[in-house]
Design a protein around this motif. Structure first.
Motif, short mmCIF file in Angstrom:
data_model
loop_
_atom_site.label_atom_id
_atom_site.label_comp_id
_atom_site.label_asym_id
_atom_site.label_seq_id
_atom_site.Cartn_x
_atom_site.Cartn_y
_atom_site.Cartn_z
N UNK A 107 0.87 -1.18 0.00
CA UNK A 107 0.00 0.00 0.00
C UNK A 107 0.91 1.22 0.00
N UNK A 108 0.80 2.03 -1.06
CA UNK A 108 1.78 3.07 -1.31
C UNK A 108 1.60 4.38 -0.57
N UNK A 109 0.81 4.39 0.51
CA UNK A 109 0.67 5.62 1.29
C UNK A 109 -0.52 6.46 0.90
N UNK A 110 -0.73 7.53 1.67
CA UNK A 110 -1.89 8.42 1.53
C UNK A 110 -3.20 7.65 1.68
N UNK A 111 -3.35 7.06 2.86
CA UNK A 111 -4.60 6.39 3.20
C UNK A 111 -5.64 7.40 3.70
N UNK A 112 -5.19 8.54 4.19
CA UNK A 112 -6.08 9.52 4.82
C UNK A 112 -6.44 10.66 3.87
N UNK A 113 -7.48 11.40 4.28
CA UNK A 113 -7.93 12.63 3.61
C UNK A 113 -8.69 12.35 2.31
N UNK A 114 -9.45 13.34 1.88
CA UNK A 114 -10.15 13.40 0.60
C UNK A 114 -11.41 12.55 0.52
N UNK A 115 -11.30 11.26 0.75
CA UNK A 115 -12.38 10.34 0.38
C UNK A 115 -13.55 10.27 1.34
N UNK A 116 -14.45 9.31 1.11
CA UNK A 116 -15.70 9.21 1.86
C UNK A 116 -15.54 8.88 3.33
N UNK A 117 -14.61 7.96 3.69
CA UNK A 117 -14.50 7.56 5.09
C UNK A 117 -13.10 7.08 5.44
N UNK A 118 -12.40 7.90 6.20
CA UNK A 118 -11.06 7.55 6.67
C UNK A 118 -11.09 6.29 7.53
N UNK A 119 -12.04 6.23 8.46
CA UNK A 119 -12.07 5.13 9.42
C UNK A 119 -12.43 3.81 8.75
N UNK A 120 -13.35 3.84 7.78
CA UNK A 120 -13.69 2.61 7.06
C UNK A 120 -12.47 2.06 6.31
N UNK A 121 -11.71 2.95 5.68
CA UNK A 121 -10.52 2.48 4.96
C UNK A 121 -9.53 1.85 5.92
#
Length: 442
Positions: A107-121
């Motif tokens: 997983x190449x990073x940037x899991x947070x911000x922008x999208x619908x749900x940080x916690x779900x990801x």
């Protein structure tokens, strides 16, 4: 001809992937645009090191980068690459395929911000980690580390090097605070120990003197362009941060309370997401391929040559714990998950490229630079980069005029070479091992 990835399992839970992921593949187009018009001539090649034997990862690598808080896009990308199959409807309801047990997922990073749900990801990634025989590597992204720096900044004594790091996260972090408030604090006595609005503002924002003091503090650490860019960026963020919070229905008291809860969730050893930063690596070398979020500079090139990736990752974690947040966030280590090779970034010159090649690295596989039409190969600073941020998250896709859930992955294995899968390109791109050997040459 054999396809480079297993066919997507015909299942009602995979319907969208079956319809939108191409099932034909073509040779990777290497044109002027994809090579960034910077292909090296034979005379410019680092022949001594380039002639060294090409090494492939021990097992296939499936690289998925920049999911940006979109769990659905992340899980669909795993499906598209043949790594998982869903057992039923909904998130966190899947198992590894036979192929999925044979690969490493990076997983190449940037899991947070922008999208619908940080916690779900984050919960989907945690669920993947828990699958039996799952081999997962998580790399550090700039959006991920910004959260850590911001949370630590308000937990420590203010100084000119750290007091801007909370607001520096900007509007893209506001949805995370809203999620945390709604899921953990709403309906409870969240405001019991939260100070008034004015005090919260003082704790979260840099003081007025910061703008005149920071350039002197940063001199010698950042380039002149980097200092100017940082100050201009902060002027905009200070002006707009509270507006973005209010637009999301959050006062600064809400944000402060949510940030305190985030400290417990992410930074406490027993926090639900404490694994996130603990598992993170800066770089991962597999064969002749180096996986990272953004890019390299001369200093990191020397570290990789003299000490290797194990040392770089150990240095990364030691620096995560240092009290000097400024010293970490503007260092060569942080440049690895932040650079776009701008004048404001720490430089990568021929000296650094020479060291990188001598370290046995022929290719960099990165996220960070989003592409609308699938993966792209480019030669930057004399070093081959595979750009693999293919705009997965919903909000970015809307902004870029892309439809549907984002999905795709970059697969690297010694049989097929480099394989680019994207729902936004009409075919699977394949750069064969033979073609890969000649990519530097015009």
């Amino acid at each position: 001809m054999q396809t480079p990835i297993p066919a997507i399992i015909d299942s009602p839970y995979h319907k969208e992937a079956l319809e939108r992921i191409p099932n034909e593949w073509v040779s990777w187009p290497i044109d002027k645009e994809s090579r960034n018009a910077n292909a090296l001539a034979k005379t410019d090649l680092p022949t001594k090191h380039w002639k060294k034997k090409m090494k492939w990862p021990r097992r296939p690598v499936v690289f998925i980068s920049d999911p940006h808080a979109d769990a659905e896009a992340f899980e669909m990308s795993l499906i598209a690459a043949g790594v998982i199959e869903r057992k039923g409807a909904g998130l966190q309801n899947f198992k590894l395929t036979k192929y999925g047990k044979s690969v490493e997922v990076v997983i190449g990073g940037d899991c947070l911000d922008k999208g619908p749900s940080n916690l779900d990801l984050l919960r989907s990634i945690a669920y993947l980690y828990r699958r039996k025989k799952a081999d997962v590597t998580l790399l550090a992204g700039n959006h991920d580390l910004r959260l850590r720096m911001g949370l630590l900044a308000i937990a420590r004594k203010k100084d000119v090097g750290n007091q801007h790091l909370f607001v520096r996260m900007g509007k893209k972090i506001v949805p995370l605070f809203k999620e945390v408030f709604e899921q953990y604090l709403d309906g409870k006595k969240w405001d019991k120990n939260v100070p008034d609005e004015a005090t919260c503002r003082k704790r979260l924002f840099p003081n007025e003197e910061w703008f005149s003091e920071f350039p002197f503090h940063a001199a010698g650490f950042l380039t002149a362009e980097g200092i100017d860019r940082e100050v201009r960026k902060m002027q905009s963020k200070v002006e707009k941060f509270e507006q973005h919070c209010l637009a999301a229905g959050l006062t600064l008291r809400h944000v402060y309370a949510a940030s305190m809860k985030c400290q417990a969730l992410f930074l406490d050893k027993k926090g639900e997401f404490a694994w996130f930063f603990r598992k993170m690596e800066l770089v991962s070398k597999r064969g002749s391929f180096l996986f990272l979020h953004a890019g390299l500079d001369d200093s990191m090139g020397q570290i990789l040559l003299k000490s290797g990736t194990k040392y770089a990752n150990k240095a990364f974690h030691r620096n995560l714990k240092r009290k000097d947040l400024f010293g970490f966030y503007y260092s060569s280590i942080a440049n690895t998950f932040r650079t776009k090779y701008r004048d404001a970034d720490l430089p990568l010159t021929s000296r650094g490229v020479h060291a990188i090649h001598k370290a046995g690295i022929k290719f960099v596989v990165q996220g960070h630079v989003n592409r609308k039409h699938g993966q792209r190969v480019a030669i930057k600073k004399g070093l081959v980069h595979f750009e693999a941020d293919i705009t997965l998250d919903t909000n970015s896709r809307i902004a870029e005029g892309l439809s549907g859930i984002g999905m795709g992955a970059t697969v690297i294995d010694k049989t097929h070479g480099v394989v680019g899968i994207s729902c936004d390109y009409p075919a699977v791109k394949v750069l064969s091992p033979k073609e890969l050997k000649h990519i530097y040459v015009e």
